[in-house]
Design a protein around this motif. Structure first.
Motif, mmCIF file in Angstrom:
data_model
loop_
_atom_site.group_PDB
_atom_site.id
_atom_site.type_symbol
_atom_site.label_atom_id
_atom_site.label_comp_id
_atom_site.label_asym_id
_atom_site.label_seq_id
_atom_site.Cartn_x
_atom_site.Cartn_y
_atom_site.Cartn_z
ATOM 1 N N THR A 1 -0.202 -1.813 -4.295
ATOM 2 C CA THR A 1 -1.127 -1.106 -3.403
ATOM 3 C C THR A 1 -0.379 -0.054 -2.597
ATOM 4 O O THR A 1 -0.869 1.073 -2.408
ATOM 5 N N GLU A 2 0.800 -0.387 -2.123
ATOM 6 C CA GLU A 2 1.611 0.583 -1.366
ATOM 7 C C GLU A 2 1.951 1.796 -2.225
ATOM 8 O O GLU A 2 1.939 2.935 -1.750
ATOM 9 N N MET A 3 2.255 1.538 -3.500
ATOM 10 C CA MET A 3 2.683 2.635 -4.374
ATOM 11 C C MET A 3 1.551 3.618 -4.663
ATOM 12 O O MET A 3 1.797 4.812 -4.834
ATOM 13 N N ILE A 4 0.296 3.137 -4.724
ATOM 14 C CA ILE A 4 -0.798 4.062 -5.064
ATOM 15 C C ILE A 4 -1.467 4.663 -3.834
ATOM 16 O O ILE A 4 -2.250 5.609 -3.953
ATOM 17 N N THR A 5 -1.184 4.125 -2.639
ATOM 18 C CA THR A 5 -1.812 4.657 -1.418
ATOM 19 C C THR A 5 -0.817 5.354 -0.499
ATOM 20 O O THR A 5 -1.233 6.093 0.402
ATOM 21 N N GLY A 6 0.486 5.100 -0.689
ATOM 22 C CA GLY A 6 1.483 5.665 0.204
ATOM 23 C C GLY A 6 1.535 4.978 1.551
ATOM 24 O O GLY A 6 2.132 5.485 2.497
ATOM 25 N N VAL A 7 0.925 3.796 1.660
ATOM 26 C CA VAL A 7 0.863 3.052 2.916
ATOM 27 C C VAL A 7 1.920 1.952 2.912
ATOM 28 O O VAL A 7 2.101 1.267 1.905
ATOM 29 N N ASP A 8 2.619 1.773 4.034
ATOM 30 C CA ASP A 8 3.524 0.637 4.220
ATOM 31 C C ASP A 8 2.708 -0.469 4.894
ATOM 32 O O ASP A 8 2.428 -0.417 6.093
ATOM 33 N N LEU A 9 2.305 -1.469 4.126
ATOM 34 C CA LEU A 9 1.429 -2.510 4.655
ATOM 35 C C LEU A 9 2.114 -3.375 5.702
ATOM 36 O O LEU A 9 1.450 -3.890 6.614
ATOM 37 N N VAL A 10 3.418 -3.553 5.610
ATOM 38 C CA VAL A 10 4.131 -4.312 6.640
ATOM 39 C C VAL A 10 4.130 -3.542 7.957
ATOM 40 O O VAL A 10 3.953 -4.124 9.033
ATOM 41 N N ILE B 1 13.448 -14.082 -8.947
ATOM 42 C CA ILE B 1 14.663 -13.281 -8.797
ATOM 43 C C ILE B 1 14.317 -11.941 -8.153
ATOM 44 O O ILE B 1 15.017 -11.477 -7.254
ATOM 45 N N ALA B 2 13.259 -11.327 -8.616
ATOM 46 C CA ALA B 2 12.890 -10.006 -8.085
ATOM 47 C C ALA B 2 11.476 -9.649 -8.508
ATOM 48 O O ALA B 2 10.890 -10.269 -9.404
ATOM 49 N N LYS B 3 10.949 -8.629 -7.837
ATOM 50 C CA LYS B 3 9.714 -7.982 -8.268
ATOM 51 C C LYS B 3 10.095 -6.569 -8.705
ATOM 52 O O LYS B 3 10.709 -5.827 -7.934
ATOM 53 N N LEU B 4 9.747 -6.223 -9.931
ATOM 54 C CA LEU B 4 9.990 -4.884 -10.468
ATOM 55 C C LEU B 4 8.676 -4.124 -10.414
ATOM 56 O O LEU B 4 7.700 -4.521 -11.052
ATOM 57 N N ILE B 5 8.654 -3.046 -9.635
ATOM 58 C CA ILE B 5 7.423 -2.265 -9.462
ATOM 59 C C ILE B 5 7.665 -0.849 -9.973
ATOM 60 O O ILE B 5 8.679 -0.225 -9.623
ATOM 61 N N VAL B 6 6.765 -0.362 -10.802
ATOM 62 C CA VAL B 6 6.889 0.994 -11.337
ATOM 63 C C VAL B 6 5.632 1.787 -10.995
ATOM 64 O O VAL B 6 4.546 1.225 -10.817
ATOM 65 N N TRP B 7 5.783 3.102 -10.918
ATOM 66 C CA TRP B 7 4.654 3.999 -10.600
ATOM 67 C C TRP B 7 4.754 5.249 -11.444
ATOM 68 O O TRP B 7 5.854 5.746 -11.719
#
Length: 667
Positions: free
Chosen positions: A300-309, A387-393
């Motif tokens: 969601t952060e990647m497609i909106t440009g929002v830092d949810l934290v 181990i990790a979350k791999l996020i691509v855009w």
């Protein structure tokens, strides 16, 4: 805004919260168990405090210990992350009573959504669509059986108080219902201390689509569009993406409005997720609401440009949401893959051990890595094996898929079994590429996603041989430089013989098979006699430790990780383990180690040959471990006495674990 916050969590989410807090100039306080004393989140935080032993129930789930650290450190607020105490209404209330801000929704909202049955009643009153079913208090088996008949089959029995697939049964006929109900109630009672269940119509090919919602204390509520989380194993998500493939604007608007209505019905503030089942005909039904940040929030952060934290922190500090619904829009497509230490071939059972080698793709505008571990860390049996979350855009789904496949191919992990190959198989599957998604995807395509293990192909064997030969040549050159006669042919590793062919025999164990390769030395490389024929090879090992190989004119870059006689060949997203059978190296290692009393790798105790108090001679066999289908004998390092046996037959042990307590005769 807060000056200092405490993160009541561990791993990648603790690191994720710390990253945003640092950017905003907020000091951070970490908590840790004994197992996490050197963890990444501890190193990143400004302060860190021990809160107990490794088991979560004795550390991270001890609300009173977390609050005591908050008081001692002067933290003004607590961010719970997800899991642990994040949806614990009692903990949120305890924070309020201690004068510490809970960075999450109001206590009443957490409590309202804590019971699936109660949540569905609230949603029904708010006009949010529900799957036809029974969500009432009457739990008499005969009554529930009659309700099941009314709903029709197939139907789903679900634990009222929990999630994660526990207390869940699919029932396909009335005859199956009594046994399934009894089993679901038992499991629910064991997992959640509450045996109550609810009944729902079972949708045969649903998608799991969730809506990110956010509210502030001024009454503003927005949704940040949808995520598709249909790719699941054991009812737990594996890949998530945003926006959902095939979603049309009209359906997106309807689902967004329903999610906002659900949040408004319970006076929601902060980050939350309303989860829906989306049927093939476009109908959607409320499933549950998670009153916290979700694992998959980065897409969601990647497609909106929002830092949810950042939004969480601002809302908890009393600030209004930074924008309104009309200001939010979707840009591009993002996909998240959860990289776990688990074995897909064994029903995704967790794998424990040391991360002996860990290399991830580089962060960029297209690739993001959220992780809580580093090379050398241990994947413990006590916590989630992520181990990790791999996020691509990328600008569209096709581009995001290409980047996902490339990033998965670049990821390297050695020391534990992972789901990397499985994730790559999903990302390359034609149905996934076409967006044909539903919660039964993995089961339906099991044959393609779980191929049978195959023996090492010639290219893998060639890379393993080349790495062994090049490293031996390097060791020989180093020994020659250090000797009194650096030009002596006895220092040569080029196969020099006084008489006969200059070659070397290499034998590998591949699974349960033994494979022999003959390496003939040539002026600029080697000629390998492989199972499939001969192959000329040459190459070099780079300063970074990678193998650059030329296999009969084909240039290949690989990484070969050596641990004792075990070689892991990593190339283009594939990993293959071989064990080098080298009697000379093996004998030297045995003599040097003298029969170490710690586990050389994660394994299972299959035999114990001594008792506590026994007198033993140097070299006497004490215990046998089975790991990677091979047996490892633990021998006495000297004459002495066994003072304690720390594991029994059948026990699973992690790498480096002490197996026996031993006292030497001299002592």
């Amino acid at each position: 805004m807060f000056e200092k916050i405490l993160i009541a969590n561990r791993g990648e989410i603790a690191c994720r919260v710390i990253r945003t807090a640092k950017r905003l100039g907020i000091a951070t306080v970490a908590v840790y168990s004994d197992a996490d004393a050197t963890a990444r989140h501890v190193a990143l935080a400004d302060e860190a405090y021990r809160i107990g032993p490794a088991p979560a129930r004795e550390s991270y789930l001890r609300a009173e210990l977390v609050l005591e650290v908050a008081r001692r450190s002067g933290a003004q607020a607590v961010h719970p992350g997800y899991g642990f105490l994040s949806e614990n209404a009692d903990f949120a209330e305890a924070c309020a009573q201690a004068g510490i801000t809970f960075i999450g929704p109001p206590v009443a909202a957490i409590a309202a959504m804590g019971s699936k049955s109660a949540a569905k009643k609230i949603m029904e009153q708010a006009g949010v669509p529900l799957v036809p079913g029974y969500h009432g208090d009457d739990q008499d088996p005969a009554f529930l059986s009659r309700q099941a008949e009314k709903i029709g089959f197939p139907l789903l029995i679900k634990a009222s108080a929990g999630g994660g697939g526990k207390g869940m049964r699919v029932v396909r006929s009335l005859e199956e219902f009594p046994a399934a109900l009894a089993g679901a109630k038992r499991e629910a009672a064991n997992a959640f201390g509450d045996e109550r269940v609810l009944l729902e119509r079972y949708l045969t090919k649903p998608r799991h689509v969730e809506i990110q919602v956010f509210g502030d204390t001024q009454g503003n509520l927005v949704h940040l569009f949808e995520r598709d989380c249909s790719i699941q194993r054991r009812h737990q998500k594996v890949l998530e993406e945003a926006p959902a493939p095939g979603m049309n604007p009209g359906l997106r608007e309807k689902m967004g409005q329903a999610a906002v209505a659900a949040a408004r019905a319970i006076g929601y503030t902060g980050a939350g997720t309303v989860e829906f089942l989306l049927d093939e005909d476009g109908s959607f039904y409320f499933m549950e609401m998670n009153t916290r940040l979700q694992v998959e929030h980065p897409v969601t952060e990647m497609i909106t440009g929002v830092d949810l934290v950042e939004w969480q922190l601002r809302v908890a500090a009393g600030q209004a949401l930074p924008c309104r619904q009309q200001d939010l829009e979707i840009s591009g497509h993002a996909i998240e893959a959860r990289l776990y230490a688990e074995d897909p071939a064994k029903e995704f059972l967790p794998s424990i051990g040391l991360l002996r080698h860990l290399r991830s793709p580089e962060d960029s505008v297209h690739v993001r890595i959220d992780t809580g571990v580093r090379r050398g860390d241990e994947v413990s049996m006590h916590y989630d094996p992520m181990i990790a979350k791999l996020i691509v855009w990328d600008t569209d789904r096709a581009g995001a898929l290409r980047r996902l496949r490339q990033a998965l191919a670049e990821y390297q992990v050695v020391g534990v079994t992972t789901n990397l190959a499985f994730l790559g198989a999903v990302a390359a599957h034609p149905a996934f590429i076409a967006g044909d998604l539903d919660t039964g995807f993995i089961e339906r395509h099991r044959a393609a996603l779980f191929p049978e293990s195959r023996p090492a192909v010639d290219q893998v064997l060639a890379l393993g041989c080349l790495d062994v030969l090049l490293r031996r040549a390097g060791e020989a050159r180093a020994a020659a430089r250090a000797s009194a006669d650096p030009y002596s042919p006895w220092h040569s590793a080029n196969g020099w013989r006084l008489n006969g062919d200059n070659h070397h025999d290499l034998t590998f164990v591949d699974g349960e098979a033994s494979v022999s390769v003959i390496a003939h030395y040539r002026p600029h490389g080697y000629l390998l006699d492989l199972p499939g024929g001969t192959l000329p090879v040459r190459g070099e090992i780079t300063a970074a430790g990678d193998l650059l190989a030329d296999l009969d004119g084909k240039r290949v870059r690989a990484t070969v990780v050596r641990h004792g006689q075990e070689l892991t060949i990593l190339e283009q997203g594939a990993a293959h383990r071989l064990v080098l059978v080298d009697p000379y190296a093996h004998a030297g290692e045995q003599e040097e180690q003298g029969g170490t009393l710690t586990a050389p790798m994660p394994g299972k105790v299959i035999a114990v040959m001594v008792e506590s108090g026994a007198q033993v001679k140097k070299g006497a066999p004490l215990m046998i471990l089975e790991a990677m289908k091979m047996e490892h004998t633990i021998s006495a390092p000297a004459d002495g006495r066994i003072t304690d046996l720390l594991f029994s037959v059948g026990a699973l042990v992690s790498e480096g674990a002490q197996l026996l307590a031993f006292e030497t005769e001299e002592a």
